[in-house]
Write a protein that holds these residues in place. Sequence first.
Motif, mmCIF file in Angstrom:
data_model
loop_
_atom_site.group_PDB
_atom_site.id
_atom_site.type_symbol
_atom_site.label_atom_id
_atom_site.label_comp_id
_atom_site.label_asym_id
_atom_site.label_seq_id
_atom_site.Cartn_x
_atom_site.Cartn_y
_atom_site.Cartn_z
ATOM 1 N N HIS B 71 0.815 -1.219 0.000
ATOM 2 C CA HIS B 71 0.000 0.000 0.000
ATOM 3 C C HIS B 71 0.851 1.272 0.000
ATOM 4 O O HIS B 71 0.340 2.356 -0.244
ATOM 5 C CB HIS B 71 -0.949 -0.012 1.193
ATOM 6 C CG HIS B 71 -0.264 0.029 2.518
ATOM 7 N ND1 HIS B 71 0.024 1.197 3.158
ATOM 8 C CD2 HIS B 71 0.219 -0.956 3.306
ATOM 9 C CE1 HIS B 71 0.634 0.920 4.292
ATOM 10 N NE2 HIS B 71 0.769 -0.377 4.406
ATOM 11 N N ALA B 74 1.932 3.036 -3.882
ATOM 12 C CA ALA B 74 1.154 4.048 -4.593
ATOM 13 C C ALA B 74 1.714 5.430 -4.304
ATOM 14 O O ALA B 74 1.814 6.286 -5.187
ATOM 15 C CB ALA B 74 -0.307 3.960 -4.181
ATOM 16 N N LEU B 87 -11.980 -4.641 -9.027
ATOM 17 C CA LEU B 87 -12.778 -3.465 -8.681
ATOM 18 C C LEU B 87 -13.570 -3.790 -7.416
ATOM 19 O O LEU B 87 -13.892 -4.943 -7.160
ATOM 20 C CB LEU B 87 -13.731 -3.112 -9.820
ATOM 21 C CG LEU B 87 -13.069 -2.623 -11.102
ATOM 22 C CD1 LEU B 87 -14.110 -2.411 -12.178
ATOM 23 C CD2 LEU B 87 -12.288 -1.343 -10.861
ATOM 24 N N PHE B 88 -13.889 -2.751 -6.647
ATOM 25 C CA PHE B 88 -14.658 -2.985 -5.427
ATOM 26 C C PHE B 88 -16.130 -3.091 -5.802
ATOM 27 O O PHE B 88 -16.723 -2.135 -6.286
ATOM 28 C CB PHE B 88 -14.420 -1.857 -4.431
ATOM 29 C CG PHE B 88 -12.969 -1.653 -4.137
ATOM 30 C CD1 PHE B 88 -12.256 -2.605 -3.435
ATOM 31 C CD2 PHE B 88 -12.305 -0.529 -4.588
ATOM 32 C CE1 PHE B 88 -10.904 -2.445 -3.186
ATOM 33 C CE2 PHE B 88 -10.956 -0.355 -4.337
ATOM 34 C CZ PHE B 88 -10.249 -1.317 -3.641
ATOM 35 N N LEU B 91 -18.815 -0.480 -4.583
ATOM 36 C CA LEU B 91 -18.563 0.944 -4.806
ATOM 37 C C LEU B 91 -18.880 1.274 -6.259
ATOM 38 O O LEU B 91 -18.656 0.458 -7.147
ATOM 39 C CB LEU B 91 -17.085 1.269 -4.523
ATOM 40 C CG LEU B 91 -16.700 1.674 -3.098
ATOM 41 C CD1 LEU B 91 -17.092 0.612 -2.106
ATOM 42 C CD2 LEU B 91 -15.221 1.946 -2.994
ATOM 43 N N GLU B 95 -16.563 6.048 -7.476
ATOM 44 C CA GLU B 95 -15.928 5.846 -6.170
ATOM 45 C C GLU B 95 -14.677 4.984 -6.303
ATOM 46 O O GLU B 95 -13.656 5.228 -5.647
ATOM 47 C CB GLU B 95 -16.915 5.200 -5.199
ATOM 48 C CG GLU B 95 -17.968 6.163 -4.690
ATOM 49 C CD GLU B 95 -19.061 5.479 -3.882
ATOM 50 O OE1 GLU B 95 -19.657 6.151 -3.043
ATOM 51 O OE2 GLU B 95 -19.316 4.276 -4.116
ATOM 52 N N LEU B 99 -10.924 6.306 -5.279
ATOM 53 C CA LEU B 99 -10.016 5.666 -4.328
ATOM 54 C C LEU B 99 -8.607 5.578 -4.894
ATOM 55 O O LEU B 99 -7.628 5.684 -4.163
ATOM 56 C CB LEU B 99 -10.521 4.268 -3.989
ATOM 57 C CG LEU B 99 -11.423 4.207 -2.775
ATOM 58 C CD1 LEU B 99 -11.878 2.781 -2.545
ATOM 59 C CD2 LEU B 99 -10.707 4.713 -1.539
ATOM 60 N N GLY B 100 -8.519 5.396 -6.214
ATOM 61 C CA GLY B 100 -7.200 5.327 -6.825
ATOM 62 C C GLY B 100 -6.437 6.634 -6.681
ATOM 63 O O GLY B 100 -5.207 6.649 -6.677
ATOM 64 N N SER B 103 -4.342 8.054 -2.850
ATOM 65 C CA SER B 103 -3.120 7.568 -2.215
ATOM 66 C C SER B 103 -2.187 8.707 -1.828
ATOM 67 O O SER B 103 -1.416 8.592 -0.892
ATOM 68 C CB SER B 103 -2.407 6.601 -3.155
ATOM 69 O OG SER B 103 -2.158 7.231 -4.380
ATOM 70 N N GLN B 123 -11.043 16.612 -1.407
ATOM 71 C CA GLN B 123 -11.993 15.633 -1.920
ATOM 72 C C GLN B 123 -12.563 16.085 -3.272
ATOM 73 O O GLN B 123 -12.721 15.293 -4.189
ATOM 74 C CB GLN B 123 -13.120 15.476 -0.895
ATOM 75 C CG GLN B 123 -14.082 14.349 -1.194
ATOM 76 C CD GLN B 123 -13.611 13.050 -0.563
ATOM 77 O OE1 GLN B 123 -12.587 13.002 0.097
ATOM 78 N NE2 GLN B 123 -14.342 11.978 -0.794
ATOM 79 N N ARG B 162 -8.544 3.656 -12.825
ATOM 80 C CA ARG B 162 -8.237 3.750 -11.406
ATOM 81 C C ARG B 162 -6.729 3.737 -11.167
ATOM 82 O O ARG B 162 -6.217 4.422 -10.284
ATOM 83 C CB ARG B 162 -8.891 2.588 -10.650
ATOM 84 C CG ARG B 162 -8.774 2.713 -9.152
ATOM 85 C CD ARG B 162 -9.446 1.573 -8.435
ATOM 86 N NE ARG B 162 -8.747 0.305 -8.638
ATOM 87 C CZ ARG B 162 -9.182 -0.859 -8.196
ATOM 88 N NH1 ARG B 162 -10.319 -0.926 -7.539
ATOM 89 N NH2 ARG B 162 -8.491 -1.959 -8.406
#
Lengths: 292, 252, 364
Positions: B71, B74, B87-88, B91, B95, B99-100, B103, B123, B162
């Motif tokens: 983690h 990134a 992919l989540f 989400l 979204e 998230l990508g 980081s 954000q 992403r």
Amino acid sequence: MNQFLDFSLGGIANGAVIALMALALVLVWRSSRVVNFAQVGQAMFTTFISLWIYEVSGSWLLALLIAICAGAILGLVVHLLVMKPVRRADASGAIIATFGVLIALQAAAGMIWGGDPKAFVPPVANSGLEFAGRIWPVSWYDLLIFAVTSVLVLALSYVFTRTSFGLAMRASALNPEVARISGVRVSRMLILGWAMAGSVGAIAGVLIAPSATLSPNSFDLLLVFAFTAAVIGGLDSLVGAVAFGVGTGLVLSLVTGYSDASNAPIVSLVLLVVILLMKPDGFFSQSKSRVV
Amino acid sequence: MLELTGVDVTVSGLKILDGVSMKVPAGSITGLIGPNGAGKTTAFNVVSGFVRANSGTVTFKGKSINHVKTHQLAKLGISRTLQAVGLFPTLTVLENVMLGATSRNKAGILSESLALPWVDKEQRVIRQKSVEILRRFTLDSVMDAMPGELPYPTQKKVALARALVSEPDLLLLDEPAGGVGAEEIRELSALLQQLTPECTVLLVEHHMELVMEVCDLIWVLDAGKIIASGTPAQIRSNQDVLTAYLGEAEVS
Amino acid sequence: MRSRLSSHAFICIGAWLVLMLVNNAIEPLMSYYLALVAMYATAMFGMVILVGLSGQVSLGNGAIMAVGAYVFALSYQHWNAVISMVLAGMAGVVFGLLLGIVGARLRGPYLAGLTLAFAVGIPAIANRFPSILGGEDGLKVPAPNTSIAEVIQAPTYDESSLDQFLTDPSSAGVAPDPTSTVQTFDTSPLDPGSFALEHWQASVAIAVACIVGFVALNLVRGRQGLAWRAVRDDPVAASVVGISPATTKVTAFVVSSLFAALAGGVFAQILSFVGPGAFGLKLSLALLVGVVLGGRTSLVGALIGAVIVVWLPELVGSLGNGWNDQVSNNVPNLVYGLLVVAVVVFAPSGITGLVTQLRSFRQR
């Protein structure tokens, strides 16, 4: 030293019961990768039934047999009605559902039999035997517990290691897809796993009831101890469950003997934390975590 | 940019990677190819920290990343895609892409919990960037869809978006052309060529046409060892490579 | 686009104002229930984060509530309520961190079992240090203002509503009295609507719930919420996009424990008493039941869950006049247990999920 011996001996009977309950947890885990937190609820329920039969008929053996059958049926019902319909992807859901079953069973038992603790009179004397000039912390009833537990463990290990049925069961637990291709009826193995676990748990319930009292919540601690034992044993291993079940019983007996009974859950917690910190999957576990 | 030197990986007695040394020059598109089971994905996993090398070093921009956790990569500027899309599922597409981009976020949990104005601003910037990249990938129409509702090639595009939204220096692509059609592969090829030289790309791929078309440099892995390296033309005429691939895939 | 700060603050301050107005308008008994709902909601916000968003089924939050309640009670012997709440929250953070460090490494059933042991083990500690923690008898939490307390004769609360929940009446900390002191309140000399102890307790509970709700909203609807869901969905992919699965899971524990400990501090004030009986496994299970029924992944679901957990036993009690105690005491739990199973099987996202589905169904 004598005291140590007494405490240790006194712990074995409890340990045997913990081992049986841990065995029940392992049987379910092996068949469907679920920890059945409702197992003690099922055992409590069947023990109530068994107590009722015992009081009506006066035969302990009949009461035990009824408990075994009721345990199998209840395990089956829980599996078919609750656990099977839970979506496979919903891992949290499966855990939560078992707690739902536990809550419902405890409430149902409370409705039928009331919340007051009931005594389960043992079929044989439950006071320390006199032998070689002293009183030992082992009773006829404890010996009965050893006998039943040993027979059960031997029978189970025979079934699992020596019969084709046991092989099929192991195969479907380790790799259901492959087992299915090789002609094993995996869904039947699941049902059998839950039913066997229900019976084993029911036996544990009937055996432990005389040493404690019977009420809807009276097996809650047993769940914690049995889970501890099963996890230390790796959740997968029958031998591990039995060995560490007896071990947990011994440790708890020593702790209770040298200090105070209310320490038992704390010790169990510490034991669990230490083991899980060292081996997050317990000892003897064969499952590997996922790789990319 | 990225360099592996003498990397060994042994898993339960089996040598998966055996003294692998390879370089990914800055600004290049470098390919890593080899028959199934050659250890390509393992090499990738060593770089991204999922698998630890038993010996050897992995350096990125001259610094060792042997012990850097996945983690943290990134933040260093390394981004990767997963073979299984990854992919989540709960989400939305937007979204997922957002998230990508987080980081390199600075907001800590305390300022997050109070929704301080600058957290909001950060954000918003992330959101904007994510929407932009989705637009560039002509994915803005499915922004609010769940990944599971999309066809597989579209999911792969989302995963690529992403990986790119954080503007990485090094992009690791694990079989980007797997399971997608000819049209998408053409798009992909054009996109990869656009990305460089700002972004360096390391590509693991079975689709030889794509590899031969876009790569500046190719490394060939077989049975855990590097057996050849060079330009597409050199690899195409290399006898060892042909032998390794015989019966595996047609070399075009 | 309005900033999240202002819109979330608007929601929470609005909710606070409305609830305070309601609180002032209702009878003390209703106020007592309102306080319980707010208290449960506070804890369940944390459960939504831990169980719903980060996907870690934990039964430890009842025990963390006990930690918060005991710290509050101990601190309140020396300092005022605000300082005591802060200390309770800090204790929650510390315990959450410890539990998280052990728990975040574990897969589902292992974690559930560990926290189960935690839920059973932590209250037992109260019995180990009777001189400090009061043993089975627990600690008293004096009413805030003695003059008010004297007027209304400082009622000693039974835990009737909690007791009916997941009950074993004999094991409760305080013997429940069917003619509950709460009922005698209706005939108290005070006019309904005047500011009784219950009103004060409810206003504390509401204030805490609104503050916690504000923080929860910010986290859940921000980057952190995305990170929790990402790690739950796919830890490998999460680490690839730069989210540390371990840290994110521990964070969920810490935040939910903070909320739980604050709820525990509020609970101590509502009960005017802290004892091991009030914080057993049944409290942890109550929190789990509440969020599952309301909707595991939704803060609104937590609110609904809190209402259900407080209101269902009362509803059953009022319906079941003809039943004997043995039956009526256990009906709520039976309903909870069956509902939990039904929800998990048929509607995994609970009541809020059903409502959303219904709405999207209508739109089509």
